[in-house]
Design an enzyme around this catalytic site. Structure first.
Site, PDB file in Angstrom:
ATOM      1  N   ARG A 249      42.789  36.459  53.984  1.00 19.49           N
ATOM      2  CA  ARG A 249      43.296  37.827  54.046  1.00 19.49           C
ATOM      3  C   ARG A 249      42.447  38.684  53.111  1.00 19.49           C
ATOM      4  O   ARG A 249      42.486  38.513  51.909  1.00 19.49           O
ATOM      5  CB  ARG A 249      44.766  37.837  53.605  1.00 19.49           C
ATOM      6  CG  ARG A 249      45.468  39.157  53.898  1.00 19.49           C
ATOM      7  CD  ARG A 249      46.822  39.207  53.210  1.00 19.49           C
ATOM      8  NE  ARG A 249      46.668  39.432  51.805  1.00 19.49           N
ATOM      9  CZ  ARG A 249      47.422  38.882  50.849  1.00 19.49           C
ATOM     10  NH1 ARG A 249      48.390  38.070  51.145  1.00 19.49           N
ATOM     11  NH2 ARG A 249      47.202  39.162  49.585  1.00 19.49           N
TER      12      ARG A 249
ATOM     13  N   HIS B  61      48.740  42.186  51.261  1.00 12.88           N
ATOM     14  CA  HIS B  61      49.710  41.628  52.215  1.00 12.88           C
ATOM     15  C   HIS B  61      50.443  42.754  52.940  1.00 12.88           C
ATOM     16  O   HIS B  61      50.622  42.712  54.157  1.00 12.88           O
ATOM     17  CB  HIS B  61      50.713  40.751  51.457  1.00 12.88           C
ATOM     18  CG  HIS B  61      51.849  40.247  52.276  1.00 12.88           C
ATOM     19  ND1 HIS B  61      51.749  39.142  53.082  1.00 12.88           N
ATOM     20  CD2 HIS B  61      53.106  40.712  52.430  1.00 12.88           C
ATOM     21  CE1 HIS B  61      52.913  38.949  53.695  1.00 12.88           C
ATOM     22  NE2 HIS B  61      53.744  39.885  53.310  1.00 12.88           N
TER      23      HIS B  61
ATOM     24  N   TYR C  53      46.723  39.288  41.298  1.00 20.96           N
ATOM     25  CA  TYR C  53      46.788  37.823  41.320  1.00 20.96           C
ATOM     26  C   TYR C  53      45.527  37.139  41.840  1.00 20.96           C
ATOM     27  O   TYR C  53      45.481  35.921  41.913  1.00 20.96           O
ATOM     28  CB  TYR C  53      48.024  37.342  42.111  1.00 20.96           C
ATOM     29  CG  TYR C  53      48.139  37.904  43.517  1.00 20.96           C
ATOM     30  CD1 TYR C  53      47.471  37.311  44.582  1.00 20.96           C
ATOM     31  CD2 TYR C  53      48.901  39.035  43.772  1.00 20.96           C
ATOM     32  CE1 TYR C  53      47.570  37.826  45.861  1.00 20.96           C
ATOM     33  CE2 TYR C  53      49.010  39.550  45.058  1.00 20.96           C
ATOM     34  CZ  TYR C  53      48.341  38.942  46.099  1.00 20.96           C
ATOM     35  OH  TYR C  53      48.438  39.458  47.362  1.00 20.96           O
TER      36      TYR C  53
END
Ligand SMILES: Cc1ncc(C[n+]2csc(CCOP(=O)(O)OP(=O)(O)O)c2C)c(N)n1
Length: 218
Positions: A116, A120, A129
């Site tokens: 990805r 998200h 993160y």
């Protein structure tokens, strides 16, 4: 799995395909679905889009399995792990699995490994993160749209003007669809209670009454 088995009961040769993330394979319903699909030989394709993150949770923090494909072996379901950024292999394997399902050969699990690049959702901030430069490098290396473009150029099939024309057409189609949905009449929220079961049951009726009483349903 339920939709697929429903087709068997109806006597059709239709197959079902379910798309889900890597995180979903850590949930119980994934395993229940695979198990029963294997038992009843359901015409279903389980297509796992392994983008290696369940929102902020990297795959190594949610499972010890080396691959997702290996989870299919426990249920005796033919399983493959493929390059999810290769549109041709994704197409071929999906087609093959659907053909198996339609021929009565049962379920298949496909693990398509990808990444990805962005967030998200609009509420997510991946820079909190993970190192975003990794995403940038992966995009440069293996973006599937760029790969197809490179392939077409190699074959001398690439048409720049056609691409620009399609981009414009698709842009208009997307804008029109968004406009249409924004103007769509609002649904009656009370309806969510009406179709839970064929004949409603008292806990659902109580919940509906309670919400109507509180005015939460407008
Ligand atoms: C039962 C449940 N718990 C938590 C969530 C919140 N949630 C939404 S998406 C998501 C992560 C999904 O990860 P994955 O299956 O890998 O799919 P991805 O979106 O990364 O493709 C979570 C935890 C949810 N929707 N349902």
């Amino acid at each position: 799995m339920g939709a697929a088995y429903g087709e068997v009961l109806k006597g059709t040769t239709c197959a079902a395909i379910a798309y889900f993330g890597d995180g979903a394979t850590s949930e119980g319903d994934f395993h229940e679905g695979l198990n029963i699909a294997s038992v009843v030989n359901a015409p279903v394709v389980f297509f796992n889009q392994n983008n290696q993150y369940a929102i902020s949770v990297p795959i190594h923090k949610q499972m010890k399995s080396q691959t997702i494909a290996q989870k299919g072996l426990a249920y005796d379901i033919p399983s493959v792990r493929i390059d999810g950024n290769d549109p041709f292999v994704v197409y071929m394997e999906t087609r093959r699995a659907l053909k198996r399902a339609r021929n009565g050969e049962g379920p298949t699990l496909i693990e398509a490994v990808t990444w990805r690049y962005g967030a998200h959702t609009t509420a997510d901030d991946p820079s909190k993160y993970r190192d975003q430069s990794v995403s940038h490098d992966k995009r440069v290396d293996s973006d599937p749209i760029d790969r197809v473009e490179r392939f077409l150029k190699l074959k001398d099939w690439y048409d720049h003007d056609k691409k620009e024309e399609w981009l414009k057409e698709i842009g208009v189609e997307i804008d029109d669809s968004v406009d249409l949905l924004e103007r769509y009449p609002k649904a009656d929220p009370a309806l969510i209670f009406d179709y839970v079961f064929e004949h409603s049951i008292w806990p659902i009726e109580e919940q509906k009454k309670e919400l109507l009483r509180k005015g939460a349903l407008g």
